[in-house]
Write an enzyme that holds these catalytic residues in place. Structure first.
Site, mmCIF file in Angstrom:
data_model
loop_
_atom_site.group_PDB
_atom_site.id
_atom_site.type_symbol
_atom_site.label_atom_id
_atom_site.label_comp_id
_atom_site.label_asym_id
_atom_site.label_seq_id
_atom_site.Cartn_x
_atom_site.Cartn_y
_atom_site.Cartn_z
ATOM 1 N N GLU A 15 0.850 -1.188 0.000
ATOM 2 C CA GLU A 15 0.000 0.000 0.000
ATOM 3 C C GLU A 15 0.890 1.243 0.000
ATOM 4 O O GLU A 15 1.854 1.289 0.751
ATOM 5 C CB GLU A 15 -0.900 0.047 1.233
ATOM 6 C CG GLU A 15 -1.889 1.198 1.162
ATOM 7 C CD GLU A 15 -2.861 1.260 2.350
ATOM 8 O OE1 GLU A 15 -2.708 0.477 3.306
ATOM 9 O OE2 GLU A 15 -3.765 2.091 2.270
ATOM 10 N N GLU A 74 -5.285 -2.697 12.755
ATOM 11 C CA GLU A 74 -4.950 -3.541 11.596
ATOM 12 C C GLU A 74 -5.866 -4.756 11.542
ATOM 13 O O GLU A 74 -6.305 -5.169 10.476
ATOM 14 C CB GLU A 74 -3.481 -3.967 11.624
ATOM 15 C CG GLU A 74 -2.474 -2.823 11.744
ATOM 16 C CD GLU A 74 -2.672 -1.692 10.754
ATOM 17 O OE1 GLU A 74 -3.193 -1.938 9.653
ATOM 18 O OE2 GLU A 74 -2.323 -0.546 11.110
ATOM 19 N N GLY A 127 3.081 2.930 10.627
ATOM 20 C CA GLY A 127 2.859 2.163 11.852
ATOM 21 C C GLY A 127 2.723 0.676 11.607
ATOM 22 O O GLY A 127 3.398 -0.135 12.255
ATOM 23 N N ALA A 128 1.848 0.306 10.693
ATOM 24 C CA ALA A 128 1.607 -1.108 10.435
ATOM 25 C C ALA A 128 0.756 -1.241 9.183
ATOM 26 O O ALA A 128 0.233 -0.242 8.675
ATOM 27 C CB ALA A 128 0.886 -1.754 11.614
ATOM 28 N N MET A 129 0.602 -2.484 8.704
ATOM 29 C CA MET A 129 -0.115 -2.702 7.445
ATOM 30 C C MET A 129 -0.975 -3.952 7.511
ATOM 31 O O MET A 129 -0.521 -5.008 7.955
ATOM 32 C CB MET A 129 0.924 -2.802 6.305
ATOM 33 C CG MET A 129 0.304 -3.036 4.950
ATOM 34 S SD MET A 129 -0.756 -1.624 4.459
ATOM 35 C CE MET A 129 -1.957 -2.491 3.465
ATOM 36 N N GLU A 141 -9.940 3.928 6.287
ATOM 37 C CA GLU A 141 -9.113 4.441 7.389
ATOM 38 C C GLU A 141 -9.926 5.182 8.454
ATOM 39 O O GLU A 141 -9.779 4.918 9.645
ATOM 40 C CB GLU A 141 -7.977 5.313 6.852
ATOM 41 C CG GLU A 141 -6.964 4.561 5.977
ATOM 42 C CD GLU A 141 -6.331 3.354 6.671
ATOM 43 O OE1 GLU A 141 -6.472 3.201 7.899
ATOM 44 O OE2 GLU A 141 -5.695 2.554 5.955
HETATM 45 N N1 TRP Z 1 -3.054 0.959 5.771
HETATM 46 C C1 TRP Z 1 -2.070 1.240 6.766
HETATM 47 C C2 TRP Z 1 -2.839 1.519 8.035
HETATM 48 O O1 TRP Z 1 -3.674 2.179 8.259
HETATM 49 C C3 TRP Z 1 -1.245 2.433 6.445
HETATM 50 C C4 TRP Z 1 0.075 2.147 5.825
HETATM 51 C C5 TRP Z 1 0.999 1.309 6.270
HETATM 52 C C6 TRP Z 1 0.663 2.755 4.719
HETATM 53 N N2 TRP Z 1 2.114 1.358 5.478
HETATM 54 C C7 TRP Z 1 1.920 2.231 4.530
HETATM 55 C C8 TRP Z 1 0.243 3.702 3.846
HETATM 56 C C9 TRP Z 1 2.758 2.645 3.521
HETATM 57 C C10 TRP Z 1 1.081 4.118 2.832
HETATM 58 C C11 TRP Z 1 2.315 3.576 2.664
HETATM 59 O O2 TRP Z 1 -2.894 1.051 9.004
HETATM 60 ZN ZN ZN Z 2 -5.509 1.781 8.664
#
Ligand code: TRP
Ligand code: ZN
Length: 885
Positions: free
Chosen positions: A128, A306, A269-271, A328
């Protein structure tokens, strides 16, 4: 080198469905440090809703094509074009196709941390928003949903753990070699931004979870070798999140396994990759000795966030990136509600509103302002903002306030039922609530379209003779870039009327004027409106926007006495807190202006009184009292002043209020500190954390005032602490208030934790925040320290990000050296990691509200960046918008 051609902005109005769909993706990934080979077979078919005779265009980013076959056969040279950023088949037959693409990428050279990269030796991916195109050619857009099967192969020695999305299918050695493989299959169609794979030497902990319908899921958390003993809290948070989502939203998990991997190098933060969340290790690893209460709370929230994406984001995804808030904002709302249920709801609300005001309000009031759903972007990575996340969550919260809990749940149920498996839009989302409750949400939808924080003004009047209390409420939405004129919004104002004895009076306005919302919620839809309350026997005090029911800037004619009264008696804890903050902010603004004018600020008598009564009331939650005692931040004060801000004056005014509080309240601060310093093993629960927060806030004020042996107590706490919360709090107190005592303490801290990068981040961040002229040199020096690395986003954010965003006097030094340093860092970083560079540059977002000398220096720094050749689209976008208008 010629200037880069400016890429055209992407616009929401130009959305077209994809011409080709992808049903299946078969990936075969041979991991290698420098030459990872990716074979990707796509099952494609023409989209009936697409254009006939459209070419097949696949996105790429820094790719080289190694091989291409269509239905198993090579293509003639003229049939396609391949560049690093695009693979085009000019005239593919209009029928289902099997396209096989081979690419080779270098994970070790990938410093952008997008696509496939290595973090401390671990192979991992971040797709992402548009990272999948850095792995293989693909229609990289969230409305192309496919079923993925991934085969991963690696050296057994290098990567004994191989993880993919979905469920494990098979795994084993590759006979006659030192390599092994694993196959993963994800049955749920997903966009490519949710793809992930991981390979590495990782330790793991696992636990079973039985879902509401009785299926057993194996939960796994994977971390760098030796760190598994720091994963217990994350695992516990995960299990509580899974149960909560079943109970609060009826959402059950849908795969046999759920894995989390913690990596040390991560842009955000995380994905939420399907079944395989990848985390910044800062939001997984915790032990009492290394993590603070705030770290524990962040871990709980982010693990939940997440996980909750599994339904709001993954099962229902976004049609295009303009709809980012659809996943989000909604998921932040869900994680806020989760944390509220796990901890104290009022304290969580106070913390969330503080974050909104400190991060989102300045964004909404400056050159980077944009709607919750933007309608144009040049670089989507720059739209993972406080507006999309935090204001997006507030908009969902208002929906719940307007429709009531049952109406809200009915709308959510319909959303899950109607759109499961879809790539949806904000309109789809709102239609579910409109249909489920029979409500017209046309005007409400403006919250997604209009940027800027609405200004709401309330004038009260009292007719003693007729016993009528009246509120005249007006709204104004200020102009923002590209939106000079605004329409009135739907503003749900939760209002209480507090009688002279402190008890709530019925707050039902005269018939017909309340709108559809719950009792106590006034709904403003017009530019101005009167709400009259009849049959009042005495003039009430209006408690406005209770619980911060609408994300607006509120001003009213409430007197300082009214605010004092609310600070003591309001039955709404948020407003009790907010009344005291409003009083404090009023004092601090006046004091700042006095400092600038060389006049002595007035005595903060009523603030001392308010603080003293909060401390005296032992029936209050200590966490709440800690919030009530916290003096508004320098950025709060600056925002309130709005223009011609002199950060030195702001700092001086704030410091003098803190000193006055510490000096005047010393005896009660000491007794509170001693009362709450209960020995016993550390526990991260909310009640214990709240006691520590209050105790340490007391100590902080004492040390600031050099009263009650504050400094000596901080030194003692530093030495005796058995947990990081106390030790780091003590160190912070020394660093900010005791220039002599801090140096040995900082040196001791480094020696104790030098092998623990996440703890060293705290050490870097703290030094960068010291409000004195030597700090810039200190920060510069620390960039050469062995503990620092420009390649690690956590290190960069801790040292330079803290300086740029949390040290206003030094970042905005009148000689411009702070601005120049941050600008230099942005330029250096841009060549390595544009996403992190662009975020750092956003620290300039309020530059126009500075006084003229500092404003000129900020503008010069921005212009210098803008004049550089070869800027990334990320930095170029932020600098252009920052300077425009
Ligand atoms: N979707 C992730 C979140 O909300 C956000 C995110 C994580 C992201 N890594 C990223 C967005 C890198 C852009 C690029 O929790
Ligand atoms: Zn998110």
């Amino acid at each position: 080198m010629p200037r880069q051609a400016e890429p055209q902005p992407v616009r929401l109005v130009d959305y077209r469905p994809p011409d080709w769909l992808v049903d299946t993706v078969h990936l075969d990934v041979r991991l290698d440090p420098a030459q990872t080979r990716i074979r990707c077979r796509l099952g494609l078919r023409p989209n009936p809703a697409g254009r006939p005779d459209a070419p097949l265009i696949l996105d790429g980013d820094e790719l080289t094509l190694e091989r291409l076959t269509l239905d198993g056969a090579d293509l003639p040279a003229g049939a396609y074009d391949a560049s690093p950023s695009r693979l085009t088949l000019h005239a593919p037959p209009r029928r289902p196709l099997s396209l096989e693409v081979e690419t080779v990428v270098d994970p070790s050279a990938n410093t952008k941390l997008m696509g496939l990269y290595r973090s401390s030796g671990t192979y991992c991916t971040q797709c992402e928003a548009e990272g999948f195109r850095r792995i293989t050619y693909f229609p990289d857009r969230p409305d192309v949903l496919a079923v993925y099967t991934t085969r991963i192969e690696a050296e057994m020695e290098d990567a004994p753990v191989l993880l993919g999305n979905g469920n494990p299918v098979e795994a084993g050695p590759i006979p006659g070699t030192s390599r092994h493989y694993a196959v993963w299959h994800d049955p749920w169609p997903k966009p490519c931004y949710l793809f992930a794979l991981v390979g590495g030497r990782l330790d793991r902990i696992t636990e079973p979870f039985v879902t509401a319908s009785g299926r057993t899921v194996e939960l796994g958390i994977y971390v760098e070798a030796g760190k598994a003993d720091r994963t217990a809290y994350a695992m516990d948070s995960l299990k509580r999140s899974m149960r909560w989502d079943e109970e609060a939203f009826g959402c059950e998990y849908d795969l046999d396994v759920f894995n989390i991997v913690a990596v040390a190098d991560f842009n955000m933060g995380a994905m939420e990759n399907k079944g395989l969340n990848v985390f910044n290790d800062k939001y997984v690893l915790a032990s009492p000795e290394t993590a603070t209460d705030a770290d524990y709370a962040n871990i709980e929230t982010i693990i939940a966030h997440e996980y909750f994406h599994n339904w709001t984001g993954n099962r229902i995804t976004c049609r295009d990136w303009f709809q980012l808030c659809l996943k989000e904002g909604l998921t932040v709302f869900r994680d806020q509600e989760f944390s509220s249920d796990q901890r104290s709801r009022p304290v969580k609300r106070i913390a969330d509103v503080r974050l909104l005001k400190s991060h989102q309000f300045p964004e909404d009031g400056g050159p980077l302002a944009h709607p919750v759903r933007p309608d144009t972007y040049r670089e989507i990575n720059n739209f993972y903002t406080a507006t999309v996340y935090e204001k997006g969550a507030e908009v969902v919260r208002m929906l719940k306030t307007l429709l009531g809990p049952q109406g809200f749940r009915a709308g959510m149920d319909l959303y899950f039922e109607r759109h499961d498996g879809d790539a949806a839009t904000v309109e789809d989302f709102l239609a579910c609530f409109a249909d489920a409750t029979g409500t017209d949400l046309t005007q409400f939808a403006l919250w997604y379209a209009q940027a800027g924080t609405p200004e709401v003004k309330v004038d009260t009047s009292w007719d003693a003779e007729r016993g009528i209390f009246e509120l005249l409420v007006t709204q104004n939405v200020p102009p923002t870039p590209g939106q000079p004129v605004k329409k009135p919004m739907v503003i749900p104002l939760s209002v209480g009327l507090v009688g002279p004895d402190g008890a709530d009076l019925p707050a039902v306005p005269e018939e017909g004027s309340a709108g559809a919302a719950a009792p106590g919620v006034l709904v403003l839809r017009e530019p101005a409106r009167r709400f009259a309350f009849h049959g009042m026997t005495a003039r009430p005090v209006a408690s406005l926007n209770r619980g911060f029911s609408a994300p607006v800037r509120l001003s009213s004619d409430l007197s300082a006495n009214d605010l004092m009264f609310l600070a003591r008696h309001d039955s709404d804890p948020f407003n009790r807190f907010d009344a005291a903050q409003t009083l404090a902010l009023g004092h601090l603004v006046a004091a700042t202006l006095a400092v600038r004018a060389g006049i002595k600020p007035s005595e903060p008598g009523s603030l001392i009184e308010a603080a003293s009564s909060a401390l005296a009331d032992t029936s209050l939650d200590p966490a709440f009292v800690a919030q009530a005692l916290a003096v508004p931040s320098e950025s709060d004060i600056s925002r309130e002043i709005g223009r011609d801000v002199d950060p030195d004056a702001v700092h001086a005014a704030r410091r003098s209020l803190r000193r006055a509080l510490g000096a005047a309240l010393a005896p009660v601060l000491v007794s509170t500190y001693e009362r709450l310093a209960i020995p016993g093993p550390y526990s991260p629960d909310a009640a214990s954390a709240g006691r520590r927060a209050l105790k340490n806030t007391c100590l902080d004020l004492l040390a600031e005032a050099h009263a009650g042996d504050g400094i000596a107590r901080a030194e003692a706490l530093y030495r005796a602490a058995d947990n990081m919360t106390d030790r780091f709090f003590a160190l912070s107190i020394l660093a900010h208030t005791a220039p002599v005592e801090r140096e040995p303490a900082l040196a001791d801290f480094y020696e104790r934790y030098r092998n623990d990068p996440l703890v060293i981040d705290k050490w870097l961040a703290l030094q960068a925040q010291i409000a004195e002229p030597q700090t810039l040199e200190r920060v510069r020096g620390l960039t050469a320290h062995p503990a620092f690395s420009m390649g690690n986003p956590n290190r960069v954010r801790s040292l330079i990000g803290s300086f740029a965003t949390a040290n206003l006097t030094q970042m905005h030094r009148p000689d411009g050296a702070g601005h120049a340093f941050v600008a230099d860092t942005v330029l250096t970083l841009d060549r390595r990691n544009p996403q992190v560079a662009a975020r750092m540059l956003a620290a300039f977002k309020s530059w126009r509200s500075l006084e003229p000398v500092r404003r000129a220096s900020a503008e010069a720094a921005l212009n210098r960046i803008a004049g550089q050749e070869g800027l990334s689209p990320d930095v170029s976008d932020i600098v252009t918008r920052s300077l425009a208008g």
